[in-house]
Design a protein around this motif. Structure first.
Motif, short mmCIF file in Angstrom:
data_model
loop_
_atom_site.label_atom_id
_atom_site.label_comp_id
_atom_site.label_asym_id
_atom_site.label_seq_id
_atom_site.Cartn_x
_atom_site.Cartn_y
_atom_site.Cartn_z
N LEU A 29 103.67 85.48 10.62
CA LEU A 29 104.67 84.53 10.12
C LEU A 29 105.61 85.24 9.15
N PRO A 30 106.85 84.75 9.04
CA PRO A 30 107.77 85.36 8.08
C PRO A 30 107.30 85.13 6.64
N GLU A 31 107.63 86.05 5.76
CA GLU A 31 107.25 85.91 4.35
C GLU A 31 107.87 84.66 3.73
N ASN A 32 109.11 84.38 4.09
CA ASN A 32 109.80 83.19 3.58
C ASN A 32 109.30 81.97 4.36
N GLU A 33 108.46 81.16 3.73
CA GLU A 33 107.85 80.01 4.40
C GLU A 33 108.86 78.94 4.78
N GLY A 45 100.50 82.91 26.38
CA GLY A 45 99.48 81.97 25.93
C GLY A 45 99.86 81.36 24.59
N LEU A 46 99.11 80.33 24.22
CA LEU A 46 99.43 79.58 23.00
C LEU A 46 98.60 79.96 21.79
N ALA A 47 97.54 80.73 21.97
CA ALA A 47 96.61 80.99 20.87
C ALA A 47 97.27 81.50 19.59
N PRO A 48 98.13 82.53 19.65
CA PRO A 48 98.71 83.00 18.38
C PRO A 48 99.58 81.93 17.72
N TYR A 49 100.26 81.16 18.52
CA TYR A 49 101.16 80.14 17.98
C TYR A 49 100.39 78.95 17.44
N ARG A 50 99.26 78.61 18.07
CA ARG A 50 98.41 77.56 17.52
C ARG A 50 97.95 77.98 16.13
N GLY A 51 97.58 79.24 15.99
CA GLY A 51 97.17 79.75 14.68
C GLY A 51 98.29 79.64 13.65
N PHE A 52 99.50 79.98 14.06
CA PHE A 52 100.66 79.86 13.15
C PHE A 52 100.85 78.40 12.74
N LEU A 53 100.81 77.49 13.70
CA LEU A 53 101.02 76.07 13.40
C LEU A 53 99.92 75.53 12.49
N GLN A 54 98.69 75.95 12.72
CA GLN A 54 97.59 75.52 11.87
C GLN A 54 97.75 76.06 10.45
N GLU A 55 98.15 77.32 10.34
CA GLU A 55 98.36 77.91 9.01
C GLU A 55 99.47 77.18 8.27
N ARG A 56 100.56 76.88 8.98
CA ARG A 56 101.67 76.17 8.35
C ARG A 56 101.25 74.76 7.92
N GLN A 57 100.40 74.12 8.72
CA GLN A 57 99.91 72.79 8.38
C GLN A 57 99.06 72.82 7.10
N LYS A 59 99.25 75.01 4.70
CA LYS A 59 100.16 75.27 3.58
C LYS A 59 100.94 74.02 3.20
N ALA A 60 101.39 73.26 4.19
CA ALA A 60 102.15 72.04 3.93
C ALA A 60 101.28 71.01 3.22
N ARG A 61 100.03 70.90 3.64
CA ARG A 61 99.11 69.95 2.99
C ARG A 61 98.83 70.34 1.54
N ALA A 62 98.97 71.63 1.25
CA ALA A 62 98.78 72.12 -0.12
C ALA A 62 100.05 71.96 -0.95
N GLY A 63 101.09 71.36 -0.35
CA GLY A 63 102.32 71.10 -1.08
C GLY A 63 103.37 72.20 -0.96
N ARG A 64 103.13 73.17 -0.12
CA ARG A 64 104.10 74.26 0.07
C ARG A 64 105.02 73.89 1.22
N ARG A 65 106.30 73.79 0.91
CA ARG A 65 107.30 73.37 1.90
C ARG A 65 107.45 74.42 3.01
N GLN A 66 107.42 73.96 4.26
CA GLN A 66 107.56 74.85 5.42
C GLN A 66 108.89 74.58 6.11
N GLY A 67 109.51 75.62 6.62
CA GLY A 67 110.76 75.46 7.35
C GLY A 67 110.51 74.81 8.70
N PRO A 68 111.59 74.43 9.39
CA PRO A 68 111.44 73.83 10.70
C PRO A 68 110.89 74.83 11.71
N GLY A 69 110.22 74.32 12.72
CA GLY A 69 109.65 75.21 13.74
C GLY A 69 109.81 74.64 15.13
N LEU A 70 110.05 75.51 16.09
CA LEU A 70 110.14 75.15 17.50
C LEU A 70 109.18 76.03 18.28
#
Length: 77
Positions: A29-33, A45-57, A59-70
């Motif tokens: 993931l980019p350093e700038n969240e 495959g989707l595995a690496p991207y599922r991991g990214f989405l889970q990590e972003r989720q 972080k977001a639940r911890a109150g860290r704002r995440q940029g938009p994602g497609l």
């Protein structure tokens, strides 16, 4: 993907020949969240991207704002 379908069609007890290859470069993931994130799984495959989405989720639940994602997948061409 292709590998999953191959394994699903393989009869139980049959050998599957494969090799492990080290990744060429880093997928992270980019350093700038808050930076926009475009993920394209063109046959990878989707595995690496599922991991990214889970990590972003997490972080977001911890109150860290995440940029938009497609996420685009299943598009080989």
């Amino acid at each position: 993907g292709v590998c999953s379908n191959y394994l699903a069609s393989t009869l139980r007890g049959r050998s599957v020949y494969a090799f492990v290859q080290s990744a060429q470069g880093e997928l992270s993931l980019p350093e700038n969240e808050q930076a926009p994130l475009v993920m394209i799984g063109a046959g990878t495959g989707l595995a690496p991207y599922r991991g990214f989405l889970q990590e972003r989720q997490v972080k977001a639940r911890a109150g860290r704002r995440q940029g938009p994602g497609l996420l685009f997948f299943g598009c080989r061409h």
